[in-house]
Motif scaffolding. Structure first.
Motif, short mmCIF file in Angstrom:
data_model
loop_
_atom_site.label_atom_id
_atom_site.label_comp_id
_atom_site.label_asym_id
_atom_site.label_seq_id
_atom_site.Cartn_x
_atom_site.Cartn_y
_atom_site.Cartn_z
N LEU A 15 -39.07 -62.33 5.41
CA LEU A 15 -38.00 -61.33 5.41
C LEU A 15 -36.89 -61.64 4.41
O LEU A 15 -35.86 -60.98 4.39
CB LEU A 15 -37.40 -61.20 6.82
CG LEU A 15 -38.35 -60.66 7.88
CD1 LEU A 15 -37.67 -60.65 9.24
CD2 LEU A 15 -38.86 -59.28 7.52
N ASN A 20 -30.47 -62.32 3.95
CA ASN A 20 -30.89 -60.93 3.79
C ASN A 20 -30.71 -60.12 5.08
O ASN A 20 -30.86 -58.91 5.07
CB ASN A 20 -32.35 -60.86 3.32
CG ASN A 20 -32.72 -59.52 2.74
OD1 ASN A 20 -31.91 -58.86 2.10
ND2 ASN A 20 -33.95 -59.10 2.95
N PHE A 21 -30.40 -60.78 6.18
CA PHE A 21 -30.30 -60.10 7.48
C PHE A 21 -28.92 -59.47 7.67
O PHE A 21 -27.91 -60.03 7.29
CB PHE A 21 -30.52 -61.07 8.64
CG PHE A 21 -31.83 -61.81 8.61
CD1 PHE A 21 -32.86 -61.45 7.76
CD2 PHE A 21 -32.02 -62.90 9.43
CE1 PHE A 21 -34.06 -62.14 7.74
CE2 PHE A 21 -33.21 -63.60 9.43
CZ PHE A 21 -34.24 -63.22 8.58
N TYR A 35 -32.01 -55.24 7.17
CA TYR A 35 -31.84 -56.13 6.03
C TYR A 35 -31.08 -55.44 4.90
O TYR A 35 -30.92 -54.23 4.88
CB TYR A 35 -33.20 -56.63 5.53
CG TYR A 35 -34.15 -55.52 5.15
CD1 TYR A 35 -34.10 -54.94 3.89
CD2 TYR A 35 -35.10 -55.06 6.05
CE1 TYR A 35 -34.96 -53.93 3.54
CE2 TYR A 35 -35.97 -54.04 5.71
CZ TYR A 35 -35.90 -53.49 4.45
OH TYR A 35 -36.75 -52.48 4.10
N HIS A 60 -34.52 -49.75 5.63
CA HIS A 60 -33.82 -51.04 5.70
C HIS A 60 -33.94 -51.71 7.07
O HIS A 60 -33.02 -52.40 7.51
CB HIS A 60 -32.36 -50.89 5.30
CG HIS A 60 -32.20 -50.69 3.82
ND1 HIS A 60 -32.24 -51.73 2.94
CD2 HIS A 60 -32.05 -49.56 3.08
CE1 HIS A 60 -32.11 -51.26 1.72
NE2 HIS A 60 -31.99 -49.95 1.78
#
Length: 114
Positions: A15, A20-21, A35, A60
């Motif tokens: 991921l 990126n979360f 994300y 997303h």
């Protein structure tokens, strides 16, 4: 699933890593992760992860379909990502726009329903 730690490490990597979360939450049989950057998602990696029954990547958000082991998988995932779902960071970085291009029938069914 036998090894939740390996599963969690592979998912976090697939991921694009913790940075990126935006938002992480557990559903009845899946983990959902919103994300920032679609380019960071390694779909080929996600396809090979043992214990992951499948995934949906749309708007997303990735829905990781796990099944009955979702509680253990979620706990390992948030531990590996060093993520506190009760104290999520405020991410002000803008999301990338959805890619536009030619669409197939599946796109329109998902967008407008059947």
């Amino acid at each position: 699933m036998d090894n939740f730690d390996v599963f969690a490490k592979e998912v976090v990597t697939g991921l694009g890593g913790r940075d990126n979360f935006i938002h992480v939450f557990r559903c009845t049989r899946s983990i959902r992760v919103n994300y920032k950057h679609v380019k960071e998602i390694d779909e080929e990696k996600l396809k090979t992860i043992s214990g992951l029954s499948g995934y949906v990547n749309k708007a997303h958000q990735v829905q990781l379909i796990i099944g009955k082991d979702v509680d253990e998988a979620f706990e390992a995932f948030i531990k590996e990502a060093d993520w506190d779902p009760n104290n999520e960071p405020a991410n002000t970085e803008p999301l990338e726009p959805e890619e536009e291009g030619p669409h197939n029938v599946k796109y329109y069914v998902q967008k407008f329903g059947n």
